[in-house]
Design a protein around this motif. Structure first.
Motif, PDB file in Angstrom:
ATOM      1  N   PHE A  73       0.839  -1.203   0.000  1.00  0.00           N
ATOM      2  CA  PHE A  73       0.000   0.000   0.000  1.00  0.00           C
ATOM      3  C   PHE A  73       0.875   1.255   0.000  1.00  0.00           C
ATOM      4  N   ILE A  74       1.881   1.272   0.876  1.00  0.00           N
ATOM      5  CA  ILE A  74       2.787   2.432   0.953  1.00  0.00           C
ATOM      6  C   ILE A  74       3.565   2.595  -0.350  1.00  0.00           C
ATOM      7  N   ILE A  75       4.065   1.477  -0.891  1.00  0.00           N
ATOM      8  CA  ILE A  75       4.838   1.521  -2.140  1.00  0.00           C
ATOM      9  C   ILE A  75       3.981   2.058  -3.282  1.00  0.00           C
ATOM     10  N   ALA A  76       2.751   1.526  -3.400  1.00  0.00           N
ATOM     11  CA  ALA A  76       1.860   1.950  -4.481  1.00  0.00           C
ATOM     12  C   ALA A  76       1.489   3.426  -4.349  1.00  0.00           C
ATOM     13  N   ARG A  77       1.258   3.884  -3.133  1.00  0.00           N
ATOM     14  CA  ARG A  77       0.907   5.296  -2.914  1.00  0.00           C
ATOM     15  C   ARG A  77       2.076   6.205  -3.304  1.00  0.00           C
ATOM     16  N   HIS A  78       3.292   5.841  -2.911  1.00  0.00           N
ATOM     17  CA  HIS A  78       4.465   6.638  -3.276  1.00  0.00           C
ATOM     18  C   HIS A  78       4.682   6.654  -4.791  1.00  0.00           C
ATOM     19  N   ALA A  79       4.357   5.514  -5.428  1.00  0.00           N
ATOM     20  CA  ALA A  79       4.562   5.425  -6.877  1.00  0.00           C
ATOM     21  C   ALA A  79       3.538   6.247  -7.653  1.00  0.00           C
ATOM     22  N   GLY A  80       2.418   6.579  -7.000  1.00  0.00           N
ATOM     23  CA  GLY A  80       1.377   7.336  -7.680  1.00  0.00           C
ATOM     24  C   GLY A  80       0.283   6.471  -8.270  1.00  0.00           C
ATOM     25  N   TYR A  81       0.212   5.206  -7.822  1.00  0.00           N
ATOM     26  CA  TYR A  81      -0.856   4.332  -8.303  1.00  0.00           C
ATOM     27  C   TYR A  81      -2.193   4.823  -7.749  1.00  0.00           C
ATOM     28  N   LYS A  82      -3.208   4.850  -8.604  1.00  0.00           N
ATOM     29  CA  LYS A  82      -4.479   5.485  -8.253  1.00  0.00           C
ATOM     30  C   LYS A  82      -5.236   4.752  -7.138  1.00  0.00           C
ATOM     31  N   TYR A  83      -5.082   3.445  -7.062  1.00  0.00           N
ATOM     32  CA  TYR A  83      -5.862   2.670  -6.095  1.00  0.00           C
ATOM     33  C   TYR A  83      -4.939   1.820  -5.207  1.00  0.00           C
ATOM     34  N   PRO A  84      -4.151   2.430  -4.359  1.00  0.00           N
ATOM     35  CA  PRO A  84      -3.221   1.641  -3.522  1.00  0.00           C
ATOM     36  C   PRO A  84      -3.931   0.735  -2.523  1.00  0.00           C
ATOM     37  N   TRP A  85      -5.191   1.048  -2.205  1.00  0.00           N
ATOM     38  CA  TRP A  85      -5.943   0.271  -1.223  1.00  0.00           C
ATOM     39  C   TRP A  85      -6.205  -1.161  -1.672  1.00  0.00           C
ATOM     40  N   ILE A  86      -6.058  -1.449  -2.962  1.00  0.00           N
ATOM     41  CA  ILE A  86      -6.315  -2.831  -3.402  1.00  0.00           C
ATOM     42  C   ILE A  86      -5.280  -3.807  -2.829  1.00  0.00           C
ATOM     43  N   ALA A  87      -4.231  -3.271  -2.207  1.00  0.00           N
ATOM     44  CA  ALA A  87      -3.261  -4.143  -1.524  1.00  0.00           C
ATOM     45  C   ALA A  87      -3.942  -4.967  -0.430  1.00  0.00           C
ATOM     46  N   PHE A  88      -5.054  -4.444   0.106  1.00  0.00           N
ATOM     47  CA  PHE A  88      -5.750  -5.131   1.195  1.00  0.00           C
ATOM     48  C   PHE A  88      -6.890  -6.018   0.700  1.00  0.00           C
ATOM     49  N   VAL A  89      -7.114  -6.036  -0.608  1.00  0.00           N
ATOM     50  CA  VAL A  89      -8.140  -6.886  -1.209  1.00  0.00           C
ATOM     51  C   VAL A  89      -7.504  -8.241  -1.524  1.00  0.00           C
ATOM     52  N   PRO A  90      -8.224  -9.350  -1.350  1.00  0.00           N
ATOM     53  CA  PRO A  90      -7.652 -10.647  -1.722  1.00  0.00           C
ATOM     54  C   PRO A  90      -7.106 -10.643  -3.145  1.00  0.00           C
ATOM     55  N   TYR A  91      -5.877 -11.074  -3.298  1.00  0.00           N
ATOM     56  CA  TYR A  91      -5.137 -11.120  -4.556  1.00  0.00           C
ATOM     57  C   TYR A  91      -4.732  -9.737  -5.066  1.00  0.00           C
ATOM     58  N   GLY A  92      -5.111  -8.702  -4.346  1.00  0.00           N
ATOM     59  CA  GLY A  92      -4.692  -7.362  -4.753  1.00  0.00           C
ATOM     60  C   GLY A  92      -3.186  -7.165  -4.642  1.00  0.00           C
ATOM     61  N   SER A  93      -2.574  -7.805  -3.654  1.00  0.00           N
ATOM     62  CA  SER A  93      -1.121  -7.702  -3.496  1.00  0.00           C
ATOM     63  C   SER A  93      -0.405  -8.285  -4.714  1.00  0.00           C
ATOM     64  N   TYR A  94      -0.894  -9.445  -5.188  1.00  0.00           N
ATOM     65  CA  TYR A  94      -0.311 -10.043  -6.387  1.00  0.00           C
ATOM     66  C   TYR A  94      -0.390  -9.064  -7.556  1.00  0.00           C
ATOM     67  N   TYR A  95      -1.557  -8.459  -7.711  1.00  0.00           N
ATOM     68  CA  TYR A  95      -1.761  -7.541  -8.837  1.00  0.00           C
ATOM     69  C   TYR A  95      -0.770  -6.380  -8.775  1.00  0.00           C
ATOM     70  N   LEU A  96      -0.625  -5.772  -7.603  1.00  0.00           N
ATOM     71  CA  LEU A  96       0.296  -4.638  -7.462  1.00  0.00           C
ATOM     72  C   LEU A  96       1.743  -5.052  -7.731  1.00  0.00           C
ATOM     73  N   GLU A  97       2.115  -6.227  -7.262  1.00  0.00           N
ATOM     74  CA  GLU A  97       3.490  -6.691  -7.479  1.00  0.00           C
ATOM     75  C   GLU A  97       3.814  -6.803  -8.963  1.00  0.00           C
ATOM     76  N   PHE A  98       2.816  -7.159  -9.758  1.00  0.00           N
ATOM     77  CA  PHE A  98       3.044  -7.284 -11.198  1.00  0.00           C
ATOM     78  C   PHE A  98       3.009  -5.934 -11.919  1.00  0.00           C
ATOM     79  N   VAL A  99       2.085  -5.049 -11.535  1.00  0.00           N
ATOM     80  CA  VAL A  99       1.873  -3.841 -12.341  1.00  0.00           C
ATOM     81  C   VAL A  99       2.746  -2.656 -11.936  1.00  0.00           C
ATOM     82  N   LEU A 100       3.259  -2.615 -10.716  1.00  0.00           N
ATOM     83  CA  LEU A 100       4.022  -1.443 -10.281  1.00  0.00           C
ATOM     84  C   LEU A 100       5.336  -1.243 -11.056  1.00  0.00           C
ATOM     85  N   PRO A 101       6.068  -2.304 -11.386  1.00  0.00           N
ATOM     86  CA  PRO A 101       7.249  -2.074 -12.236  1.00  0.00           C
ATOM     87  C   PRO A 101       6.822  -1.659 -13.649  1.00  0.00           C
TER      88      PRO A 101
END
Length: 215
Positions: A73-101
């Motif tokens: 959540f912190i990483i996505a927010r710093h990166a400027g991702y629009k919906y960092p809260w999805i880190a707390f949704v089931p499988y949302g962490s997987y999604y962020l790990e793939f799309v942030l780079p």
């Protein structure tokens, strides 16, 4: 792989308990020794096993359901991702790990694409259906075993690549080695995630929505 090792350990602990019980019976000189000491020994062994099981589940919950989402959540927010809260949704962490780079996803030049969202959804779908996939692959006895091994290796390559890309995005040296260690040892990966919380991604703070693709 880790779960196999854990359950193997539990099995060994049960065997040790039974072995001690049998040996005590063989060497016992009275019914008191048979009734009291072996049962107490088995009781201690089983309590230890239950304690290990509870601790392993608690540690897994802490790492995967609390610490990992917070860090992402912190990483996505710093990166400027629009919906960092999805880190707390089931499988949302997987999604962020793939799309942030912001770089090509490349597995041995065999799977290479800049459509990281597609790769993320493919990985999530596979995680949901992997039991079914393994059952289908196991229909043919010999070939099925070979295919299942290849399937597991491919999954680990995907895991390694998503972690490697994250480490590269946040300018870690020796990213290849650290990614391997992160796949094998989850706590190592969690530590790296929290280090990333204090680092700027290679496309800059808050620039996720308007980056330059890195090959």
């Amino acid at each position: 792989m880790g779960s196999i090792a854990i359950w193997g350990f539990y099995g060994i602990m049960f065997l040790i308990g039974d072995f001690i019980f049998i040996e005590k019976i063989k060497n016992a000189g009275s019914w008191d020794a048979i009734v009291q000491l072996p049962e107490f020994t088995r009781f201690v062994v089983y309590i230890v096993i239950i304690f290990i099981i509870v601790c392993s589940f608690a540690l897994n919950f802490l790492l995967n359901r609390i610490m990992r989402p917070i860090a992402l959540f912190i990483i996505a927010r710093h990166a400027g991702y629009k919906y960092p809260w999805i880190a707390f949704v089931p499988y949302g962490s997987y999604y962020l790990e793939f799309v942030l780079p912001i770089r090509d996803f490349n597995v041995l030049n065999w799977i290479k694409t800049d459509k990281r969202e597609t790769i993320a959804w493919t990985y999530i779908a596979n995680d949901l259906l992997k039991s079914l996939v393994k059952s289908i692959l196991g229909i043919v006895p010999l070939l099925g075993s070979v295919l299942k091994i290849g399937y597991e290796l491919l999954i680990y390559m995907f895991k390694w690549r998503k972690i490697y890309d994250l480490l590269k995005t946040f300018r870690f040296k020796s990213a290849m080695t650290w990614a391997i260690l992160s796949v094998l040892f989850k706590p190592v990966y969690i530590v790296f995630l929290f280090i990333m919380c204090d680092r700027e991604p290679d496309y800059g703070y808050g620039r996720f929505e308007c980056p330059v693709m890195i090959g």
